[in-house]
Design a protein around this motif. Structure first.
Motif, mmCIF file in Angstrom:
data_model
loop_
_atom_site.group_PDB
_atom_site.id
_atom_site.type_symbol
_atom_site.label_atom_id
_atom_site.label_comp_id
_atom_site.label_asym_id
_atom_site.label_seq_id
_atom_site.Cartn_x
_atom_site.Cartn_y
_atom_site.Cartn_z
ATOM 1 N N ALA A 102 9.790 4.774 -4.541
ATOM 2 C CA ALA A 102 8.598 4.211 -3.903
ATOM 3 C C ALA A 102 8.857 2.772 -3.444
ATOM 4 N N GLY A 130 8.843 1.638 0.340
ATOM 5 C CA GLY A 130 7.934 0.565 0.707
ATOM 6 C C GLY A 130 8.658 -0.584 1.386
ATOM 7 N N LEU A 190 2.304 1.706 -3.474
ATOM 8 C CA LEU A 190 1.293 2.127 -4.430
ATOM 9 C C LEU A 190 0.869 3.578 -4.208
ATOM 10 N N ILE A 191 0.701 3.967 -2.943
ATOM 11 C CA ILE A 191 0.293 5.343 -2.646
ATOM 12 C C ILE A 191 1.368 6.326 -3.086
ATOM 13 N N LEU A 192 2.627 6.013 -2.775
ATOM 14 C CA LEU A 192 3.716 6.889 -3.196
ATOM 15 C C LEU A 192 3.778 6.984 -4.725
ATOM 16 N N SER A 193 3.572 5.862 -5.393
ATOM 17 C CA SER A 193 3.594 5.859 -6.855
ATOM 18 C C SER A 193 2.470 6.716 -7.418
ATOM 19 N N LEU A 194 1.271 6.577 -6.831
ATOM 20 C CA LEU A 194 0.133 7.377 -7.289
ATOM 21 C C LEU A 194 0.350 8.869 -7.040
ATOM 22 N N LEU A 195 1.178 9.188 -6.040
ATOM 23 C CA LEU A 195 1.506 10.590 -5.755
ATOM 24 C C LEU A 195 2.652 11.085 -6.638
ATOM 25 N N TRP A 215 -0.323 7.099 -14.028
ATOM 26 C CA TRP A 215 -1.691 7.453 -14.393
ATOM 27 C C TRP A 215 -2.062 7.099 -15.828
ATOM 28 N N LEU A 257 0.825 -1.204 0.000
ATOM 29 C CA LEU A 257 0.000 0.000 0.000
ATOM 30 C C LEU A 257 0.864 1.260 0.000
ATOM 31 N N ALA A 258 1.936 1.254 0.801
ATOM 32 C CA ALA A 258 2.831 2.409 0.844
ATOM 33 C C ALA A 258 3.461 2.650 -0.526
#
Length: 436
Positions: free
Chosen positions: A24, A28, A12-17, A411, A9-10
């Protein structure tokens, strides 16, 4: 909380940011290691030690990059680009744009499929062939998310279904690890069992084609202008011979490294590339694949940290305990766990040994047939390969489509492929498990 869940999750969240994927993965891994009870020193040690596991992969990609650059010097990519330009006209007016888009999508789909089975060079063709085509995509206002979806489909669906090229490797790993888990299967049954999950990906591709059908404008930059290099019949013939030689050597020696070297030697022998240019050629190829290599290195370290915490086995065991005797719930949870593990590791090939040791006995306990078990384990492993930030199936398309800086890895490649392929895989994988 489970360290695998937190780490993935960490990441993925960093990647999405929009944090760099390598950073990331490192962050992670640190978060997962500390959450899993490892000291920061131990986490760094395990992560660093895991980098060596991808040395062969990194060298393979570097040499494949060199092979792709060598092929480009023969003029074959330029011939294809010129043919496409002539087909649509310099301003895209000589043919109907819809027809031109369809032809381009079909050709790219065929090339990506061939790269897995017929001519197994994997993603090496993308950074060579796609950037020169960006000027055509821009002229036709093709949404690059569509091309990313097409490429990723061709890089994943064929090896899941077809026992040829990379598919032969995937099927062999699947059969071997299922046998070690207590269920011997006939490798000839794997394509039949994986037919339904693959059908889900086909539906996802059709949906992606519909969703991204609308025109999207991009800026033209000099970096994507098509170079008018000269090419000859002899060069084209030798490039085809080089591809055949690379394929034969790879299959015979079971090594992408040897296959790439064989192809490069044939191109050198043709005279298209001079021996004194070898160093510059390989350096150019390595630069082209450098980002992918760094991500794969970080992904191996990330995976080793997750394994060291012991929480991968814990996650699988906890899921097994939560299932009880509910077959429908069991199939769904196994697929979801496979998704989580593969999203972090970025490779379905590396995921099978991790999940098969638990999933196979659990499937036997729940009364799943061998065919259903193949569908569960195979789909669980494939999940995430198409939608992981660390997967070469997403990194490859981005490497080509972002040549001019107008295509975001997360994205524009990862999110679309996750939506259009992972969701259908879960649904159709579950259906396969229940009816086979």
């Amino acid at each position: 909380m489970n360290a695998v869940l937190i780490a993935v999750l960490a990441m993925l969240i960093l990647s999405l940011l929009r944090v760099n994927v390598v950073l990331a993965l490192v962050a992670g891994a640190l978060i997962g290691g500390l959450t899993g009870g490892l000291s920061i020193e131990k986490t760094i040690e395990v992560f660093t030690g895991g980098l060596g596991g991808s040395a062969e992969v990194a060298l393979s990609y570097a040499l494949l990059g060199g092979f792709a650059v060598a092929i480009s010097k023969t003029g074959l990519p330029n011939l294809i680009v010129d043919w496409m330009i002539n087909m649509i006209g310099k301003k895209g007016e000589s043919k109907a744009k819809t027809y031109s888009k369809a032809i381009i999508v079909i050709l790219i789909l065929m090339m990506s499929i061939f790269s897995q089975n017929l001519i197994p060079i994997h993603i090496a063709f993308i950074p060579i062939l796609i950037p020169p085509l960006l000027i055509i995509f821009n002229e036709l206002k093709i949404d690059r998310r569509l091309i990313a979806s097409v490429l990723t489909f061709g890089l994943t669906a064929p090896y899941i279904l077809l026992p040829v090229g990379f598919g032969a490797i995937f099927h062999e790993i699947l059969a071997t690890n299922m046998a070690e888990g207590g269920m011997k299967i006939n490798m000839g049954d794997i394509p039949t069992a994986m037919l339904i999950p693959t059908a889900g990906m086909v539906i996802g591709l059709l949906i992606a084609i519909f969703v991204y059908r609308k025109p999207k404008s991009y800026q033209n930059h000099q970096v994507v202008e098509v170079e008018k290099n000269e090419y000859s019949k002899a060069g084209i013939i030798f490039s085809l011979v080089a591809i055949i030689a690379a394929l034969a050597a790879q299959l015979y020696f079971e090594s992408m490294i040897i296959g790439a070297v064989a192809g490069i030697l044939v191109v050198y022998a043709s005279g298209a590339i001079k021996w004194r240019e070898a160093d510059d050629l390989l350096t150019e190829g390595m630069k082209m694949m450098a980002f992918i290599g760094f991500v794969m290195l970080a992904a191996f370290g990330f995976a080793d940290v997750l394994k060291e915490t012991g929480d991968v086995d814990s996650l699988v065991t906890q899921s097994a305990n939560a299932i009880g005797n509910n077959k429908a719930m069991g199939a769904l949870l196994m697929l979801v766990v496979g998704l989580l593990v593969t999203m972090g590791i970025g490779s379905s090939f590396s995921t099978i040994p991790i999940i098969a040791t638990i999933f196979v006995p659990l499937s036997i306990q729940l009364g799943f047939s061998p065919m259903a078990t193949i569908a569960i384990v195979g789909t669980a492993a494939a999940l995430g390969d198409a939608g992981s930030p660390a997967s070469d199936s997403t990194l490859g398309p981005t490497a080509g489509l972002n040549a001019d800086g107008q295509h975001n890895h997360i994205w524009d490649t990862v999110v679309p492929t996750f939506i259009h392929y992972n969701i259908p895989l879960i649904i159709f994988g579950w259906i396969a498990a229940m009816i086979l």
